[in-house]
Design an enzyme around this catalytic site. Sequence first.
Site, PDB file in Angstrom:
ATOM      1  N   GLU A 114      15.779  -1.867 -22.171  1.00 18.31           N
ATOM      2  CA  GLU A 114      16.413  -2.243 -21.136  1.00 18.31           C
ATOM      3  C   GLU A 114      15.803  -2.458 -20.400  1.00 18.31           C
ATOM      4  OE1 GLU A 114      17.477   1.389 -18.824  1.00 18.31           O
ATOM      5  OE2 GLU A 114      17.256   2.309 -20.614  1.00 18.31           O
ATOM      6  N   LYS A 116      12.466  -2.944 -17.463  1.00 24.16           N
ATOM      7  CA  LYS A 116      12.205  -1.855 -16.842  1.00 24.16           C
ATOM      8  C   LYS A 116      12.117  -2.227 -14.716  1.00 24.16           C
ATOM      9  CE  LYS A 116       8.218   0.965 -15.850  1.00 24.16           C
ATOM     10  NZ  LYS A 116       7.772   0.482 -14.371  1.00 24.16           N
ATOM     11  N   ASP A 118      11.777  -2.803 -10.694  1.00 20.07           N
ATOM     12  CA  ASP A 118      10.165  -2.679  -9.758  1.00 20.07           C
ATOM     13  C   ASP A 118      11.199  -2.152  -8.717  1.00 20.07           C
ATOM     14  OD1 ASP A 118       8.316  -2.730  -9.295  1.00 20.07           O
ATOM     15  OD2 ASP A 118       8.414  -4.757  -9.127  1.00 20.07           O
ATOM     16  N   TYR A 227      18.693   5.770 -16.153  1.00 14.42           N
ATOM     17  CA  TYR A 227      18.149   5.748 -16.984  1.00 14.42           C
ATOM     18  C   TYR A 227      17.755   7.077 -17.794  1.00 14.42           C
ATOM     19  CZ  TYR A 227      13.295   6.075 -15.391  1.00 14.42           C
ATOM     20  OH  TYR A 227      12.845   6.635 -13.951  1.00 14.42           O
ATOM     21  N   LYS A 316       5.177  -4.971 -20.821  1.00 15.34           N
ATOM     22  CA  LYS A 316       4.545  -5.451 -19.269  1.00 15.34           C
ATOM     23  C   LYS A 316       5.089  -6.733 -19.355  1.00 15.34           C
ATOM     24  CE  LYS A 316       4.449  -2.030 -16.290  1.00 15.34           C
ATOM     25  NZ  LYS A 316       3.377  -1.817 -14.896  1.00 15.34           N
ATOM     26  N   CYS A 410     -27.500  -0.571  -1.264  1.00 19.65           N
ATOM     27  CA  CYS A 410     -26.291  -0.289  -0.861  1.00 19.65           C
ATOM     28  C   CYS A 410     -26.278  -0.594   0.866  1.00 19.65           C
ATOM     29  CB  CYS A 410     -25.779   1.565  -0.679  1.00 19.65           C
ATOM     30  SG  CYS A 410     -23.703   2.142  -0.062  1.00 19.65           S
ATOM     31  N   CYS A 413     -25.024   2.945   3.070  1.00 22.97           N
ATOM     32  CA  CYS A 413     -26.478   3.804   3.478  1.00 22.97           C
ATOM     33  C   CYS A 413     -28.427   3.392   2.911  1.00 22.97           C
ATOM     34  CB  CYS A 413     -26.059   5.195   2.665  1.00 22.97           C
ATOM     35  SG  CYS A 413     -26.624   5.295   0.743  1.00 22.97           S
ATOM     36  N   CYS A 428     -23.960   3.591  -6.036  1.00 22.36           N
ATOM     37  CA  CYS A 428     -25.116   3.259  -5.124  1.00 22.36           C
ATOM     38  C   CYS A 428     -25.256   5.327  -5.737  1.00 22.36           C
ATOM     39  CB  CYS A 428     -24.461   3.547  -4.143  1.00 22.36           C
ATOM     40  SG  CYS A 428     -25.358   4.846  -2.792  1.00 22.36           S
ATOM     41  N   CYS A 434     -24.465   9.822   1.093  1.00 22.69           N
ATOM     42  CA  CYS A 434     -23.883   7.856   1.449  1.00 22.69           C
ATOM     43  C   CYS A 434     -23.033   8.312   2.519  1.00 22.69           C
ATOM     44  CB  CYS A 434     -23.512   7.303   0.766  1.00 22.69           C
ATOM     45  SG  CYS A 434     -23.252   5.530   0.326  1.00 22.69           S
TER      46      CYS A 434
HETATM   47  O1  I6G Z   1       9.399   4.626 -15.300  1.00 26.96           O
HETATM   48  C1  I6G Z   1      10.544   4.284 -16.006  1.00 26.96           C
HETATM   49  C2  I6G Z   1      11.366   3.248 -15.762  1.00 26.96           C
HETATM   50  C3  I6G Z   1      12.361   3.283 -16.357  1.00 26.96           C
HETATM   51  C4  I6G Z   1      10.631   5.281 -16.591  1.00 26.96           C
HETATM   52  C5  I6G Z   1      11.819   5.217 -17.485  1.00 26.96           C
HETATM   53  C6  I6G Z   1      12.859   4.022 -17.473  1.00 26.96           C
HETATM   54  O2  I6G Z   1      13.723   3.895 -18.653  1.00 26.96           O
HETATM   55  C7  I6G Z   1      14.607   2.851 -18.430  1.00 26.96           C
HETATM   56  N1  I6G Z   1      12.053   6.032 -18.447  1.00 26.96           N
HETATM   57  C8  I6G Z   1      10.946   6.660 -18.886  1.00 26.96           C
HETATM   58  C9  I6G Z   1      11.267   8.362 -19.679  1.00 26.96           C
HETATM   59  C10 I6G Z   1      10.348   7.780 -17.817  1.00 26.96           C
HETATM   60  N2  I6G Z   1       9.993   6.752 -17.279  1.00 26.96           N
HETATM   61  C11 I6G Z   1       9.057   8.834 -18.273  1.00 26.96           C
END
Ligand code: I6G
Length: 672
Positions: A114, A116, A118, A227, A316, A410, A413, A428, A434
């Site tokens: 599915e 992710k 934002d 989710y 990602k 540095c 300092c 440093c 510092c």
């Molecule tokens: O941070 C997350 C975004 C989306 C998630 C996630 C997710 O599932 C669509 N699923 C889990 C199990 C976790 N974080 C821990």
Amino acid sequence: MTRSVEHRINKLREDLERYSYAYHVLDDPVIPDAEYDALFRTLQKLEEDHPQLITPDSPTQRVGEKPLDAFAPAEHQVPMLSLGNVFDADELEAFETRIRDRLGESREIEYTAEPKIDGLAVSLLYESGRLVRGATRGDGFTGEDITENIRTIRSVPLRLQGIEAWPERLEVRGEVFMSRSGFERYNAQARHEGGKTLVNPRNAAAGALRRLDPGETSRYPLDVFFYSASHIERLTPVRTQYEALQYLKDLGLKVCDEVRQLSGFRECLEYYEEILGRKSLLDYEMDGVVYKVNDLNLQEALGMVSRAPRWAVAHKFPAQEAMTRVTGIRFQVGRTGALTPVASLDPVFVGGATVSNATLHNMNEVRRKDVRVGDDVIIRRAGDVIPEVVKTALKPDAVRGGAIEMPAGCPECGAEVVQVEDEAVIRCSGGLFCPAQRKGAIKHFASRTAMDIEGLGHKLVDQLVEEKLVSSVKDIYHLKSEQVAGMERMGELSAANLLDAIGKSRHTTLARFIYALGIRGVGEATAATLADHFGDLDHLEQADLEQLQDIPDVGPVIARNIHVFFRQPHNQEVIAGLREAGITWEVMTGSRTARSSIAGKTYVLTGRLEQFTRAQAASQLKALGAKVTGSVSGETHAVIAGENPGSKVDKARSLGVQVLTEQDLLEILQDE
Ligand code: I6G
């Protein structure tokens, strides 16, 4: 009379809920907006005339009237985990291989995939079908109670729909976000009214969700996708992730309609490519896709590592890039003394935000990329991470400045700058003398995920250190209100609030305290693991290198950092000072060491073991809090004898100390 009014009110509520669900969750309106508004006003009027009939889950009661003073902490019943990431096909294949190896599975693994989103992770609690709490993720264990703000989100049901009996308690997790269309509509309206426009949907959603006045939150077009769920006790058991999502849908909770069931990592890759190709056509921003092992029994068998499930991963999307010019390069000193080269840039809009600084990470990167002042460069911004300079993009006729050299001293300092062999980082050498390191350590200590001292922000720490009122974290607990009130932009009220927050931070958790100490390499997850393992600070302070290395996720470098940290007199003095200042936490009796039945007992190992070396056996025993010594005495609890044990067994027998076999040892370790 009241009975018939009650009946009308109930009917109106049911109808309005159904229309709202069709509009906000199914995205499929069934009546015109004007008709909905008219029915809503009728309900409002009836409730006004009969206030005794108002219930908290009425559609008219989404927006509470009173702004809050602050968000209360909200402890999660089940910790909110984080997700591991993969960035390409090889890493995804490796993820699958790890799963197969662990499960000893040769068949294809089934997944759900599915988007992710934002947005911001939230956890909602329904009791007997009614929304009773909404919370942010926070540190994964404790978030902020944002119930009043969550209630204003139209796609969040205040009451679950019934397909069968609701579970008594249902905790659902999801992502709150602002749709692109909602964002555009809001900005068009703001421009029309001469108001302030929003910069990007994610920041707008984050800002809206953290308003103390729910009336303000309700002005923003927030939305949600759910989710996952826990505490499902229902008649028909849910066997897969996909069925769990279907169950959430049946309860009226909004689930993204891009969820798919797939088989094997190749199908996951196809899904990824397909959705990446049309992501700009979707009405929400996403930074990747999430794959989860579909079978819930397999999820359980796989478990977690470092507070992240082994059965899920985020794949990602490539980061977003833009071109701009470097106007300067400076070195920033962090709390561990690391000098980070940072490029100042001509401001450029990328990935929804204006960027005017980008990191060059370290001197090796500066040399490798050969970035100089005046160069045209490509910068990249991905999700929440700090923008970075990717490479130069020089025009053929570019006139260039000189190469960037490592500074001799540095910038904060003046202390000598050193580069540890094999380490890319330069540091440093000023330590806590510092001011930048001192300030960094104090800021980290006070930060939200550490001791959470609200009001002790970066600017105030800078002033307190510069005025010599605070030179180490323990001094925070001796601040007087008149000293604080004398700082810039502080008054008596803000000073009193700060002292109050400092007071509150005295009672904390061991995990937070360990994290707050700022030991190099010990992040939140490792701190939580250490707290869980040792149960109390004394055990952690006394742990030797082997014991530390035996803990999952603690490698030799971090083990050394921890070991050295607790042996430095300065750190011991600071910890003693903090304890004297009244900092406390609960001793975790459930920790692995604390609950181990062999903790504190002394063992002697002798002879050749089959399954492991004596050193390995010793370190596993020590990890459970036992002591391992080289000679047998009256204090010895047991001698563990391998092949050809020698005189230690005779001595044990003469002293009446029990002699155990390797098999006994394996059983002890397994039982603990
Ligand atoms: O941070 C997350 C975004 C989306 C998630 C996630 C997710 O599932 C669509 N699923 C889990 C199990 C976790 N974080 C821990």
